[in-house]
Motif scaffolding. Structure first.
Motif, mmCIF file in Angstrom:
data_model
loop_
_atom_site.group_PDB
_atom_site.id
_atom_site.type_symbol
_atom_site.label_atom_id
_atom_site.label_comp_id
_atom_site.label_asym_id
_atom_site.label_seq_id
_atom_site.Cartn_x
_atom_site.Cartn_y
_atom_site.Cartn_z
ATOM 1 N N GLU A 81 0.830 -1.201 0.000
ATOM 2 C CA GLU A 81 0.000 0.000 0.000
ATOM 3 C C GLU A 81 0.875 1.266 0.000
ATOM 4 O O GLU A 81 1.578 1.549 0.971
ATOM 5 N N ALA A 82 0.793 2.011 -1.091
ATOM 6 C CA ALA A 82 1.595 3.229 -1.211
ATOM 7 C C ALA A 82 1.221 4.257 -0.137
ATOM 8 O O ALA A 82 2.096 4.968 0.375
ATOM 9 N N GLU A 83 -0.067 4.351 0.220
ATOM 10 C CA GLU A 83 -0.494 5.326 1.226
ATOM 11 C C GLU A 83 0.106 5.005 2.585
ATOM 12 O O GLU A 83 0.463 5.912 3.347
ATOM 13 N N GLN A 84 0.234 3.731 2.911
ATOM 14 C CA GLN A 84 0.833 3.353 4.187
ATOM 15 C C GLN A 84 2.314 3.723 4.224
ATOM 16 O O GLN A 84 2.833 4.175 5.247
ATOM 17 N N VAL A 85 2.993 3.538 3.104
ATOM 18 C CA VAL A 85 4.405 3.912 3.019
ATOM 19 C C VAL A 85 4.558 5.425 3.182
ATOM 20 O O VAL A 85 5.433 5.903 3.904
ATOM 21 N N ASN A 86 3.683 6.190 2.535
ATOM 22 C CA ASN A 86 3.753 7.646 2.663
ATOM 23 C C ASN A 86 3.431 8.091 4.089
ATOM 24 O O ASN A 86 4.064 9.016 4.614
ATOM 25 N N ASP A 87 2.458 7.448 4.723
ATOM 26 C CA ASP A 87 2.131 7.786 6.105
ATOM 27 C C ASP A 87 3.327 7.545 7.024
ATOM 28 O O ASP A 87 3.592 8.354 7.934
ATOM 29 N N ARG A 88 4.056 6.462 6.800
ATOM 30 C CA ARG A 88 5.235 6.186 7.611
ATOM 31 C C ARG A 88 6.316 7.245 7.361
ATOM 32 O O ARG A 88 6.997 7.696 8.284
ATOM 33 N N ARG A 89 6.482 7.654 6.104
ATOM 34 C CA ARG A 89 7.454 8.704 5.778
ATOM 35 C C ARG A 89 7.127 9.998 6.528
ATOM 36 O O ARG A 89 8.006 10.637 7.112
ATOM 37 N N LEU A 90 5.842 10.382 6.527
ATOM 38 C CA LEU A 90 5.438 11.593 7.224
ATOM 39 C C LEU A 90 5.612 11.448 8.734
ATOM 40 O O LEU A 90 5.978 12.406 9.425
ATOM 41 N N GLU A 91 5.380 10.260 9.238
ATOM 42 C CA GLU A 91 5.582 10.004 10.662
ATOM 43 C C GLU A 91 7.047 10.224 11.043
ATOM 44 O O GLU A 91 7.349 10.837 12.080
ATOM 45 N N LEU A 92 7.964 9.742 10.202
ATOM 46 C CA LEU A 92 9.391 9.921 10.475
ATOM 47 C C LEU A 92 9.786 11.397 10.414
ATOM 48 O O LEU A 92 10.632 11.853 11.192
ATOM 49 N N LEU A 93 9.181 12.146 9.495
ATOM 50 C CA LEU A 93 9.461 13.578 9.414
ATOM 51 C C LEU A 93 8.989 14.306 10.682
ATOM 52 O O LEU A 93 9.658 15.219 11.169
ATOM 53 N N ARG A 94 7.824 13.916 11.201
ATOM 54 C CA ARG A 94 7.302 14.558 12.417
ATOM 55 C C ARG A 94 8.171 14.243 13.631
ATOM 56 O O ARG A 94 8.277 15.055 14.553
ATOM 57 N N GLU A 95 8.794 13.057 13.641
ATOM 58 C CA GLU A 95 9.564 12.636 14.806
ATOM 59 C C GLU A 95 10.906 13.342 14.917
ATOM 60 O O GLU A 95 11.441 13.484 16.019
ATOM 61 N N GLN A 96 11.479 13.764 13.791
ATOM 62 C CA GLN A 96 12.801 14.372 13.806
ATOM 63 C C GLN A 96 12.714 15.865 14.119
ATOM 64 O O GLN A 96 11.916 16.591 13.519
ATOM 65 N N GLU A 97 13.535 16.323 15.042
ATOM 66 C CA GLU A 97 13.496 17.730 15.430
ATOM 67 C C GLU A 97 13.793 18.651 14.257
ATOM 68 O O GLU A 97 13.199 19.718 14.114
ATOM 69 N N ALA A 98 14.700 18.238 13.354
ATOM 70 C CA ALA A 98 15.098 19.087 12.232
ATOM 71 C C ALA A 98 14.004 19.239 11.188
ATOM 72 O O ALA A 98 13.997 20.209 10.429
ATOM 73 N N THR A 99 13.062 18.285 11.126
ATOM 74 C CA THR A 99 12.027 18.319 10.090
ATOM 75 C C THR A 99 10.620 18.416 10.639
ATOM 76 O O THR A 99 9.663 18.456 9.863
ATOM 77 N N ALA A 100 10.457 18.449 11.940
ATOM 78 C CA ALA A 100 9.118 18.465 12.537
ATOM 79 C C ALA A 100 8.352 19.718 12.118
ATOM 80 O O ALA A 100 8.905 20.821 12.114
ATOM 81 N N PRO A 101 7.078 19.582 11.740
ATOM 82 C CA PRO A 101 6.281 20.747 11.330
ATOM 83 C C PRO A 101 5.930 21.619 12.533
ATOM 84 O O PRO A 101 5.963 21.175 13.681
ATOM 85 N N HIS A 102 5.584 22.877 12.252
ATOM 86 C CA HIS A 102 5.174 23.810 13.292
ATOM 87 C C HIS A 102 4.191 24.807 12.688
ATOM 88 O O HIS A 102 3.981 24.846 11.472
ATOM 89 N N ASP A 103 3.588 25.632 13.526
ATOM 90 C CA ASP A 103 2.530 26.535 13.083
ATOM 91 C C ASP A 103 3.016 27.632 12.152
ATOM 92 O O ASP A 103 2.209 28.303 11.505
ATOM 93 N N GLY A 104 4.319 27.861 12.077
ATOM 94 C CA GLY A 104 4.838 28.908 11.206
ATOM 95 C C GLY A 104 5.082 28.460 9.782
ATOM 96 O O GLY A 104 5.558 29.247 8.964
ATOM 97 N N GLY A 105 4.775 27.230 9.451
ATOM 98 C CA GLY A 105 5.005 26.721 8.109
ATOM 99 C C GLY A 105 3.922 27.117 7.121
ATOM 100 O O GLY A 105 2.907 27.717 7.483
ATOM 101 N N VAL A 106 4.147 26.766 5.873
ATOM 102 C CA VAL A 106 3.216 27.064 4.787
ATOM 103 C C VAL A 106 3.008 25.792 3.973
ATOM 104 O O VAL A 106 3.961 25.046 3.728
ATOM 105 N N ILE A 107 1.768 25.534 3.572
ATOM 106 C CA ILE A 107 1.485 24.433 2.642
ATOM 107 C C ILE A 107 1.337 25.018 1.242
ATOM 108 O O ILE A 107 0.524 25.920 1.019
ATOM 109 N N VAL A 108 2.141 24.525 0.326
ATOM 110 C CA VAL A 108 2.148 25.004 -1.049
ATOM 111 C C VAL A 108 1.454 23.984 -1.946
ATOM 112 O O VAL A 108 1.758 22.789 -1.892
ATOM 113 N N ILE A 109 0.539 24.468 -2.770
ATOM 114 C CA ILE A 109 -0.185 23.626 -3.726
ATOM 115 C C ILE A 109 0.372 23.866 -5.116
ATOM 116 O O ILE A 109 0.608 24.997 -5.521
ATOM 117 N N ASP A 110 0.585 22.796 -5.857
ATOM 118 C CA ASP A 110 0.994 22.924 -7.251
ATOM 119 C C ASP A 110 0.618 21.639 -7.970
ATOM 120 O O ASP A 110 0.210 20.662 -7.345
#
Length: 281
Positions: A81-110
């Motif tokens: 399941e590609a969605e499960q793989v992507n969910d795990r990737r996003l989970e790893l990004l949230r766990e790392q201090e250097a890549t964790a999202p915060h309220d000052g970010g921006v979501i870009v659509i393209d």
């Protein structure tokens, strides 16, 4: 329970990362295929969208080779399941201090289009391909990216399916416009924990009433090609220009601009963000 057979490791530090996904694959062939795919994507090779390049084989002579065929099976036939793989990737990004999202970010659509011959492939059709600046036969994918000006990474993607694929065309209940798809992707990103102070997109999206209304539902702040920052205000009146429709903000924020017809973000001091277009001299 039978112990899992060891998998040939990915090169260097990539193995530690790849091992975090092993629980999503049930066979040795899948775990090996995942490592080969990651290696092909990250290796310094040309044409990294082709199977032969991903497998490190010659463009034409290597098509029938074992590595190419094995990778083809992993990507198109193997049941994972590609969605499960992507969910795990996003989970790893949230766990790392250097890549964790915060309220000052921006979501870009393209969206990004690629040429594709024929008519048999899913989502293919004659449509505008922004990469080439013209209408052609191809496939277009809508994407969302999270950035704070320091780092950026993709969140979710979804192919756009042209109206002729549906029995009733654009009137079909299953048909979704690019603005509708993008609004749903933004909502998914926020639900996944990727907070933002604004959502930015090019003029093709901000010209859609559906886009503004869909983004109002999850309470996403937005910025349009008009160069104005969305700010608190009443519901849009029927005569209000679409490029100036207010969208609820969770809190005041610096100006976010989307200039021209490409997605970009600038800070309050007009400092260009990574990936944005060059400013005219």
């Amino acid at each position: 329970m039978t112990a899992r057979r060891p998998c040939p490791p990915a090169p260097g530090p990539l193995e530690e990362y790849a091992a975090r996904f092993d629980g999503l694959f049930f066979s040795l062939a899948q775990r090996r295929g995942f490592r080969e795919y990651l290696t092909g994507l990250l290796a310094p090779r040309d044409r990294n969208k082709t199977l032969t390049c991903l497998a490190g084989a010659e463009p034409m002579a290597g098509v029938g080779g074992l590595l190419v065929q094995r990778l083809q099976f992993f990507l198109s036939e193997s049941p994972w399941e590609a969605e499960q793989v992507n969910d795990r990737r996003l989970e790893l990004l949230r766990e790392q201090e250097a890549t964790a999202p915060h309220d000052g970010g921006v979501i870009v659509i393209d969206d990004s289009g690629d040429r594709k011959d024929g008519t048999a492939t899913a989502h293919v059709g004659r449509q505008w391909l922004g990469r080439y600046g013209k209408t052609d036969n191809g496939i277009v994918t809508v994407t969302t990216v999270w950035t704070d000006g320091r780092i950026y990474y993709p969140l979710h993607t979804q192919p756009y399916t042209p109206a002729h694929h549906f029995d009733r065309g654009r009137a079909d209940p299953a048909f979704r416009t690019k603005p509708q798809i993008s609004a749903a992707l933004v909502a998914r990103g926020k639900e996944a924990g990727f907070a933002c102070r604004a959502v930015v997109a090019d003029c093709a999206y901000s010209a859609s009433d559906d886009w503004y209304l869909a983004l109002r539902m999850p309470g996403c702040p937005t910025s349009s090609h008009s160069g104005r920052t969305a700010a608190p205000g009443p519901a849009p009146a029927s005569r209000t220009p679409r490029s100036m429709l207010p969208v609820p903000w969770p809190a005041p924020a610096p100006t976010i601009r989307a200039t021209g017809c490409r997605s970009s973000a600038t800070s309050a001091t007009d400092t260009p963000r990574p990936g944005g277009p060059r400013r005219p001299a």
